[in-house]
Design a protein around this motif. Structure first.
Motif, mmCIF file in Angstrom:
data_model
loop_
_atom_site.group_PDB
_atom_site.id
_atom_site.type_symbol
_atom_site.label_atom_id
_atom_site.label_comp_id
_atom_site.label_asym_id
_atom_site.label_seq_id
_atom_site.Cartn_x
_atom_site.Cartn_y
_atom_site.Cartn_z
ATOM 1 N N LEU A 1 -10.662 -5.093 7.644
ATOM 2 C CA LEU A 1 -9.291 -5.452 7.267
ATOM 3 C C LEU A 1 -8.503 -5.954 8.458
ATOM 4 C CD1 LEU A 1 -7.328 -5.337 4.784
ATOM 5 C CD2 LEU A 1 -6.544 -3.136 5.686
ATOM 6 N N ARG A 2 -8.792 -5.436 9.645
ATOM 7 C CA ARG A 2 -8.057 -5.821 10.856
ATOM 8 C C ARG A 2 -8.419 -7.217 11.352
ATOM 9 N NH1 ARG A 2 -5.739 -1.335 13.356
ATOM 10 N NH2 ARG A 2 -6.470 0.703 12.637
ATOM 11 N N GLN A 3 -9.475 -7.812 10.813
ATOM 12 C CA GLN A 3 -9.916 -9.137 11.261
ATOM 13 C C GLN A 3 -10.015 -10.086 10.071
ATOM 14 O OE1 GLN A 3 -13.506 -7.461 13.283
ATOM 15 N NE2 GLN A 3 -12.706 -8.510 15.094
ATOM 16 N N PHE B 1 -4.345 3.592 7.371
ATOM 17 C CA PHE B 1 -3.769 4.935 7.534
ATOM 18 C C PHE B 1 -3.643 5.301 9.013
ATOM 19 C CE2 PHE B 1 -5.497 5.029 3.222
ATOM 20 C CZ PHE B 1 -4.345 5.381 2.519
ATOM 21 N N ASP B 2 -3.311 4.290 9.794
ATOM 22 C CA ASP B 2 -3.038 4.487 11.208
ATOM 23 C C ASP B 2 -1.600 4.043 11.476
ATOM 24 O OD1 ASP B 2 -3.411 5.050 13.885
ATOM 25 O OD2 ASP B 2 -5.282 3.907 14.052
ATOM 26 N N THR B 3 -1.137 4.208 12.685
ATOM 27 C CA THR B 3 0.246 3.871 12.996
ATOM 28 C C THR B 3 0.539 2.384 12.833
ATOM 29 O OG1 THR B 3 -0.368 3.705 15.339
ATOM 30 C CG2 THR B 3 0.546 5.810 14.564
ATOM 31 N N ASP B 4 -0.507 1.557 12.859
ATOM 32 C CA ASP B 4 -0.304 0.111 12.743
ATOM 33 C C ASP B 4 -0.608 -0.405 11.345
ATOM 34 O OD1 ASP B 4 -3.041 0.409 12.652
ATOM 35 O OD2 ASP B 4 -3.468 -1.156 14.130
ATOM 36 N N MET B 5 -0.651 0.475 10.342
ATOM 37 C CA MET B 5 -1.117 0.021 9.027
ATOM 38 C C MET B 5 -0.204 -1.048 8.424
ATOM 39 S SD MET B 5 -0.615 3.331 6.545
ATOM 40 C CE MET B 5 0.919 4.279 6.479
ATOM 41 N N GLY B 6 1.091 -1.007 8.705
ATOM 42 C CA GLY B 6 1.982 -2.036 8.189
ATOM 43 C C GLY B 6 1.692 -3.391 8.802
ATOM 44 N N THR B 7 1.460 -3.407 10.103
ATOM 45 C CA THR B 7 1.143 -4.657 10.803
ATOM 46 C C THR B 7 -0.187 -5.227 10.318
ATOM 47 O OG1 THR B 7 2.342 -3.874 12.748
ATOM 48 C CG2 THR B 7 0.791 -5.690 13.075
ATOM 49 N N PRO C 1 12.108 3.651 0.271
ATOM 50 C CA PRO C 1 10.801 4.126 0.748
ATOM 51 C C PRO C 1 10.918 5.116 1.887
ATOM 52 C CG PRO C 1 11.224 1.908 1.544
ATOM 53 C CD PRO C 1 12.317 2.214 0.551
ATOM 54 N N ILE C 2 9.939 6.013 1.941
ATOM 55 C CA ILE C 2 9.874 6.898 3.097
ATOM 56 C C ILE C 2 9.568 6.044 4.322
ATOM 57 C CG2 ILE C 2 9.149 8.860 1.688
ATOM 58 C CD1 ILE C 2 6.323 8.514 2.744
ATOM 59 N N LYS C 3 9.954 6.552 5.481
ATOM 60 C CA LYS C 3 9.905 5.764 6.715
ATOM 61 C C LYS C 3 8.535 5.147 6.983
ATOM 62 C CE LYS C 3 10.639 6.284 11.718
ATOM 63 N NZ LYS C 3 11.012 7.234 12.804
ATOM 64 N N SER C 4 7.479 5.929 6.775
ATOM 65 C CA SER C 4 6.143 5.451 7.152
ATOM 66 C C SER C 4 5.596 4.386 6.215
ATOM 67 C CB SER C 4 5.159 6.627 7.220
ATOM 68 O OG SER C 4 5.103 7.300 5.976
ATOM 69 N N PHE C 5 6.272 4.135 5.076
ATOM 70 C CA PHE C 5 5.811 3.104 4.149
ATOM 71 C C PHE C 5 6.867 2.042 3.872
ATOM 72 C CE2 PHE C 5 2.735 6.436 3.272
ATOM 73 C CZ PHE C 5 1.553 5.714 3.183
ATOM 74 N N ALA C 6 7.899 1.963 4.710
ATOM 75 C CA ALA C 6 8.930 0.949 4.520
ATOM 76 C C ALA C 6 8.343 -0.461 4.594
ATOM 77 C CB ALA C 6 10.032 1.121 5.560
ATOM 78 N N TRP C 7 7.321 -0.646 5.415
ATOM 79 C CA TRP C 7 6.676 -1.952 5.537
ATOM 80 C C TRP C 7 6.112 -2.440 4.209
ATOM 81 C CZ3 TRP C 7 1.657 -1.772 3.962
ATOM 82 C CH2 TRP C 7 1.026 -0.516 3.993
ATOM 83 N N HIS D 1 1.460 16.915 10.154
ATOM 84 C CA HIS D 1 0.647 15.873 9.529
ATOM 85 C C HIS D 1 1.131 14.450 9.792
ATOM 86 C CE1 HIS D 1 -1.578 18.939 7.290
ATOM 87 N NE2 HIS D 1 -0.423 19.502 7.039
ATOM 88 N N GLY D 2 2.351 14.288 10.245
ATOM 89 C CA GLY D 2 2.877 12.949 10.481
ATOM 90 C C GLY D 2 3.886 12.536 9.423
ATOM 91 N N ASP D 3 4.500 11.359 9.637
ATOM 92 C CA ASP D 3 5.590 10.915 8.772
ATOM 93 C C ASP D 3 5.178 10.745 7.314
ATOM 94 O OD1 ASP D 3 7.323 10.898 10.905
ATOM 95 O OD2 ASP D 3 7.231 8.742 11.237
ATOM 96 N N TRP D 4 3.912 10.371 7.064
ATOM 97 C CA TRP D 4 3.482 10.131 5.683
ATOM 98 C C TRP D 4 3.628 11.386 4.833
ATOM 99 C CZ3 TRP D 4 -0.073 12.986 3.071
ATOM 100 C CH2 TRP D 4 -0.881 13.855 3.830
ATOM 101 N N ALA D 5 3.600 12.569 5.455
ATOM 102 C CA ALA D 5 3.618 13.826 4.712
ATOM 103 C C ALA D 5 4.940 14.074 3.995
ATOM 104 C CB ALA D 5 3.312 14.988 5.654
ATOM 105 N N GLU D 6 5.939 13.252 4.266
ATOM 106 C CA GLU D 6 7.179 13.358 3.496
ATOM 107 C C GLU D 6 6.932 13.059 2.020
ATOM 108 O OE1 GLU D 6 11.677 11.398 3.281
ATOM 109 O OE2 GLU D 6 10.262 10.742 4.821
ATOM 110 N N GLY D 7 5.954 12.195 1.738
ATOM 111 C CA GLY D 7 5.701 11.767 0.368
ATOM 112 C C GLY D 7 5.538 12.898 -0.633
#
Length: 289
Positions: free
Chosen positions: A52-54, A75-81, A128-134, A253-259
């Motif tokens: 997916l990254r390429q 599911f990493d910090t760069d998933m939106g990018t 959206p929650i912060k980690s999925f605003a993208w 767990h990180g920001d996604w855990a708000e969901g």
């Protein structure tokens, strides 16, 4: 139809791949490993090796298919990018086609934020929650692209026989450990069983005239208490639990855990009305898990 799936071996993707293959669609799926190759072939799909990254290594596949389904995430910090770059590559290839590309993009119930007593439909504002605003931003770009016929599917919390959204509760029940509740035992989750969700994807795939946002929930809002009570009953568990605060789960767990802490209700009347979708499991208590 010839369909290219990104994320075809994931939790939702395996069900979607099986559903499409069973109904005569010609499916190819992005694969990063020999194990994923075998999984895709076992379901009747053809693997296309890539990452997916390429997207430069696989995006030309868009030229030879009728539709693309995006179910993949790093599911990493760069998933939106990563998601934006992948969708940009798909849209560039779609612009070179003589006919519009059918494109199904995956959003989610967490884009609505906490709804409380309100039941979210497709006209409801997104918070959206912060980690999925993208995801909201990328979905808007896709829907506005002229070279595609696009639909954004917002799945409810997805469960299946192996667990899904219920996985941690099932593991606790089998180990006879207290259930760990994130936020509040009174939190409500919209729910949909995985195979029912896969049929929603197929029905929308087959209706390229249907565009925009579509919620997919079999149950608008089920209290977490009802889920844990049912699991406890089935597994001889005493039903005891501990509650973890939002601060605790975010730190652990990180920001996604708000969901999962969001008190939500979400309806799918639009999907049902326009496609005829009816979940075979309208009540999670009828499922095997």
């Amino acid at each position: 139809m010839k369909v290219f799936i990104l994320g075809g071996t994931g939790t939702i993707g395996t069900a979607v791949t099986r559903e499409l293959c069973r109904h005569g669609h010609e499916v190819s799926g992005l694969s990063r490993s020999s194990a994923s190759d075998r999984t895709l072939r076992g379901m009747g799909a053809q693997p296309l090796r890539g990452d997916l990254r390429q997207p430069g290594l696989w995006a030309r596949q868009v030229q030879s298919v009728d539709a693309v389904i995006q179910l993949a995430a790093t599911f990493d910090t760069d998933m939106g990018t990563v998601d934006r770059a992948a969708m940009d590559a798909v849209l560039r290839q779609a612009a070179l086609r003589p006919e519009p590309l059918r494109l199904l993009y995956t959003g989610g119930c967490w884009l609505y934020g906490a709804t409380g007593p309100r039941v979210a439909d497709e006209s409801s504002p997104l918070h959206p929650i912060k980690s999925f605003a993208w995801m909201q931003e990328n979905a808007a770009r896709i829907l506005a692209a002229p070279a595609v016929s696009a639909a954004v599917i917002h799945p409810a919390m997805v469960y299946h026989q192996g667990g899904g959204a219920f996985a941690d509760f099932l593991a606790a029940a089998r180990a006879q450990q207290p259930f760990e509740i994130w936020g509040s035992i009174r939190t409500r989750w919209p729910l949909v069983e995985r195979d029912d969700l896969a049929r929603a994807y197929r029905l929308l795939l087959e209706r390229p005239d249907l565009t925009g946002h579509f919620n997919a929930s079999a149950e608008a809002g089920v209290p977490v208490a009802a889920v844990t009570e049912e699991i406890a009953r089935r597994h001889g568990h005493p039903g005891d639990y501990v509650v973890r605060s939002l601060k605790h789960v975010l730190f652990t767990h990180g920001d996604w855990a708000e969901g999962p802490t969001l008190d939500q209700q979400m309806a799918s009347d639009k999907l049902r009305r326009l496609t005829g979708w009816q979940p075979r499991l309208p009540d999670f208590r009828a499922a095997a898990f």
